[in-house]
Enzyme design. Structure first.
Site, PDB file in Angstrom:
ATOM      1  N   THR A 105      16.147  15.495   7.247  1.00  4.47           N
ATOM      2  CA  THR A 105      17.527  14.990   7.194  1.00  4.47           C
ATOM      3  C   THR A 105      18.391  15.983   6.411  1.00  4.47           C
ATOM      4  O   THR A 105      17.888  16.621   5.488  1.00  4.47           O
ATOM      5  CB  THR A 105      17.529  13.619   6.472  1.00  4.47           C
ATOM      6  OG1 THR A 105      16.660  12.737   7.175  1.00  4.47           O
ATOM      7  CG2 THR A 105      18.924  13.004   6.413  1.00  4.47           C
ATOM      8  N   GLU A 141      10.733  10.946   4.495  1.00 13.85           N
ATOM      9  CA  GLU A 141      10.507  12.401   4.436  1.00 13.85           C
ATOM     10  C   GLU A 141       9.150  12.715   3.816  1.00 13.85           C
ATOM     11  O   GLU A 141       8.429  13.594   4.284  1.00 13.85           O
ATOM     12  CB  GLU A 141      11.619  13.073   3.626  1.00 13.85           C
ATOM     13  CG  GLU A 141      12.950  13.073   4.372  1.00 13.85           C
ATOM     14  CD  GLU A 141      14.096  13.651   3.578  1.00 13.85           C
ATOM     15  OE1 GLU A 141      15.107  13.997   4.196  1.00 13.85           O
ATOM     16  OE2 GLU A 141      14.002  13.751   2.340  1.00 13.85           O
ATOM     17  N   LYS A 178      13.652  16.433  -3.365  1.00 14.03           N
ATOM     18  CA  LYS A 178      14.286  16.042  -2.111  1.00 14.03           C
ATOM     19  C   LYS A 178      14.870  14.643  -2.264  1.00 14.03           C
ATOM     20  O   LYS A 178      14.570  13.934  -3.200  1.00 14.03           O
ATOM     21  CB  LYS A 178      13.247  16.033  -0.984  1.00 14.03           C
ATOM     22  CG  LYS A 178      12.875  17.447  -0.533  1.00 14.03           C
ATOM     23  CD  LYS A 178      12.046  17.443   0.731  1.00 14.03           C
ATOM     24  CE  LYS A 178      12.559  16.563   1.824  1.00 14.03           C
ATOM     25  NZ  LYS A 178      13.964  16.789   2.231  1.00 14.03           N
ATOM     26  N   GLY A 179      15.719  14.277  -1.298  1.00 11.61           N
ATOM     27  CA  GLY A 179      16.290  12.927  -1.317  1.00 11.61           C
ATOM     28  C   GLY A 179      17.776  12.901  -1.550  1.00 11.61           C
ATOM     29  O   GLY A 179      18.349  11.828  -1.757  1.00 11.61           O
ATOM     30  N   GLY A 180      18.412  14.087  -1.485  1.00 12.77           N
ATOM     31  CA  GLY A 180      19.872  14.130  -1.591  1.00 12.77           C
ATOM     32  C   GLY A 180      20.534  13.281  -0.524  1.00 12.77           C
ATOM     33  O   GLY A 180      21.645  12.774  -0.711  1.00 12.77           O
ATOM     34  N   ALA A 237      15.774  20.862   1.487  1.00 12.76           N
ATOM     35  CA  ALA A 237      15.387  20.447   0.131  1.00 12.76           C
ATOM     36  C   ALA A 237      16.596  20.637  -0.781  1.00 12.76           C
ATOM     37  O   ALA A 237      17.512  21.406  -0.473  1.00 12.76           O
ATOM     38  CB  ALA A 237      14.204  21.262  -0.373  1.00 12.76           C
ATOM     39  N   ASP A 238      16.579  19.931  -1.919  1.00 13.45           N
ATOM     40  CA  ASP A 238      17.683  20.053  -2.877  1.00 13.45           C
ATOM     41  C   ASP A 238      17.405  21.117  -3.933  1.00 13.45           C
ATOM     42  O   ASP A 238      18.324  21.793  -4.396  1.00 13.45           O
ATOM     43  CB  ASP A 238      17.926  18.698  -3.551  1.00 13.45           C
ATOM     44  CG  ASP A 238      18.300  17.653  -2.517  1.00 13.45           C
ATOM     45  OD1 ASP A 238      19.275  17.896  -1.792  1.00 13.45           O
ATOM     46  OD2 ASP A 238      17.595  16.634  -2.405  1.00 13.45           O
ATOM     47  N   ASP A 253      12.238  20.452   7.342  1.00 11.91           N
ATOM     48  CA  ASP A 253      13.192  19.686   6.542  1.00 11.91           C
ATOM     49  C   ASP A 253      13.907  20.618   5.567  1.00 11.91           C
ATOM     50  O   ASP A 253      13.488  21.770   5.365  1.00 11.91           O
ATOM     51  CB  ASP A 253      12.438  18.571   5.785  1.00 11.91           C
ATOM     52  CG  ASP A 253      13.350  17.428   5.340  1.00 11.91           C
ATOM     53  OD1 ASP A 253      14.580  17.555   5.449  1.00 11.91           O
ATOM     54  OD2 ASP A 253      12.807  16.403   4.876  1.00 11.91           O
TER      55      ASP A 253
HETATM   56  C1  5RP Z   1      17.646  14.294   2.439  1.00  7.87           C
HETATM   57  C2  5RP Z   1      17.109  15.548   1.852  1.00  7.87           C
HETATM   58  C3  5RP Z   1      17.733  16.831   2.326  1.00  7.87           C
HETATM   59  O1  5RP Z   1      16.761  17.576   2.980  1.00  7.87           O
HETATM   60  C4  5RP Z   1      18.280  17.571   1.132  1.00  7.87           C
HETATM   61  O2  5RP Z   1      19.208  16.724   0.468  1.00  7.87           O
HETATM   62  C5  5RP Z   1      18.953  18.877   1.548  1.00  7.87           C
HETATM   63  O3  5RP Z   1      20.106  18.604   2.289  1.00  7.87           O
HETATM   64  P1  5RP Z   1      21.082  19.756   2.799  1.00  7.87           P
HETATM   65  O4  5RP Z   1      20.330  20.537   3.811  1.00  7.87           O
HETATM   66  O5  5RP Z   1      22.265  19.004   3.375  1.00  7.87           O
HETATM   67  O6  5RP Z   1      21.469  20.582   1.606  1.00  7.87           O
HETATM   68  O7  5RP Z   1      16.207  15.582   1.068  1.00  7.87           O
HETATM   69  O8  5RP Z   1      17.062  13.152   1.859  1.00  7.87           O
END
Ligand code: 5RP
Length: 230
Positions: free
Chosen positions: A31, A107, A98-100, A87-88, A85
């Protein structure tokens, strides 16, 4: 529209990831905005049309189905070939926060049950220690929110319910029905100990520390990519 340098870095990481997934049939998709770029890229490639997809969130299911991809329910599969995926935060050992996007529970499940795990990030996500820039998200059963919060505050942690910037009033709910709390830690000295503590607290469905779960992290810059592997 002119792309920002961050968008270009994310796109570069997403483009590179195509090489790592093209030989697989069942692909798990995370996501977020970097993953969205990956989805846009594969939507233009014929070889990705007949593959099967499993999504980590309602948002990703919609993005994939709107582009005509076949999305399986996770109830119908027992293993995933490859997972992609964002990551933050990513530390030098490839541990991650993760989990932003509040999708951390599914996930983590998709990551754990995938044979190969690829993460795509722009270079801002690299940190020396996890917690430097982002809180650790917690997905918490609604009936346990107050108890989990007090338990962690009593141990010196700052815990805040994540509020929606606009739209729904009150805390953000996850796709699995949990309440998202953010645990503000600052730089984490011992990630394994915090991982162990959070795993041991009843009421926490899942948390956003992903320890030892990345096989490859593709880091996008404006002009290149860097591939980090375990
Ligand atoms: C979602 C997540 C995303 O992978 C994470 O927040 C990175 O998002 P972005 O690619 O928009 O920076 O962990 O729950």
């Amino acid at each position: 529209m002119k792309l920002s340098s961050i968008d270009i870095a994310k796109s570069n990481a997403a483009k590179e990831a195509v090489k790592y997934v093209r030989d697989y049939e069942i692909i798990g998709i995370g996501t977020g905005s970097t993953v969205e770029k990956f989805i846009e890229i594969i939507s233009k490639l014929d070889e990705f049309r007949n593959k099967l997809y499993v999504a980590s969130s309602f948002d990703t299911i919609l993005k994939l189905t709107n582009l005509g991809f076949k999305v399986l329910s996770s109830m119908n599969i027992d293993e995933i070939d490859v997972y992609v995926d964002g990551a933050d935060e990513v530390d030098p050992e490839l541990n991650m926060i993760k989990g932003g996007g509040a999708a951390l529970t599914t996930e983590k499940i998709l990551t754990f049950y995938s044979k190969t795990r690829i993460f795509i990030v722009d270079s801002r996500k690299l940190v020396k220690k996890l917690g430097e820039r982002c809180p650790v998200p917690l997905d918490v059963l609604p009936g346990a929110v107050e108890m989990v919060t007090k338990y962690l505050r009593d141990r010196g942690y700052e815990v805040k319910p994540r509020e929606s910037a606009r739209g729904r009033c009150g805390p953000i709910l996850s796709d699995v029905g949990g309440v998202i709390l953010d645990l503000h830690t600052g730089p984490i000295e011992k990630v394994q100990s915090l991982d162990y503590l959070l795993n041991s607290i009843p009421g926490i469905i899942e948390h956003g520390l992903f320890i030892g779960l990345a096989d490859t992290v593709i880091v996008g810059y404006t002009d290149r990519t860097e591939v980090l592997s375990k």
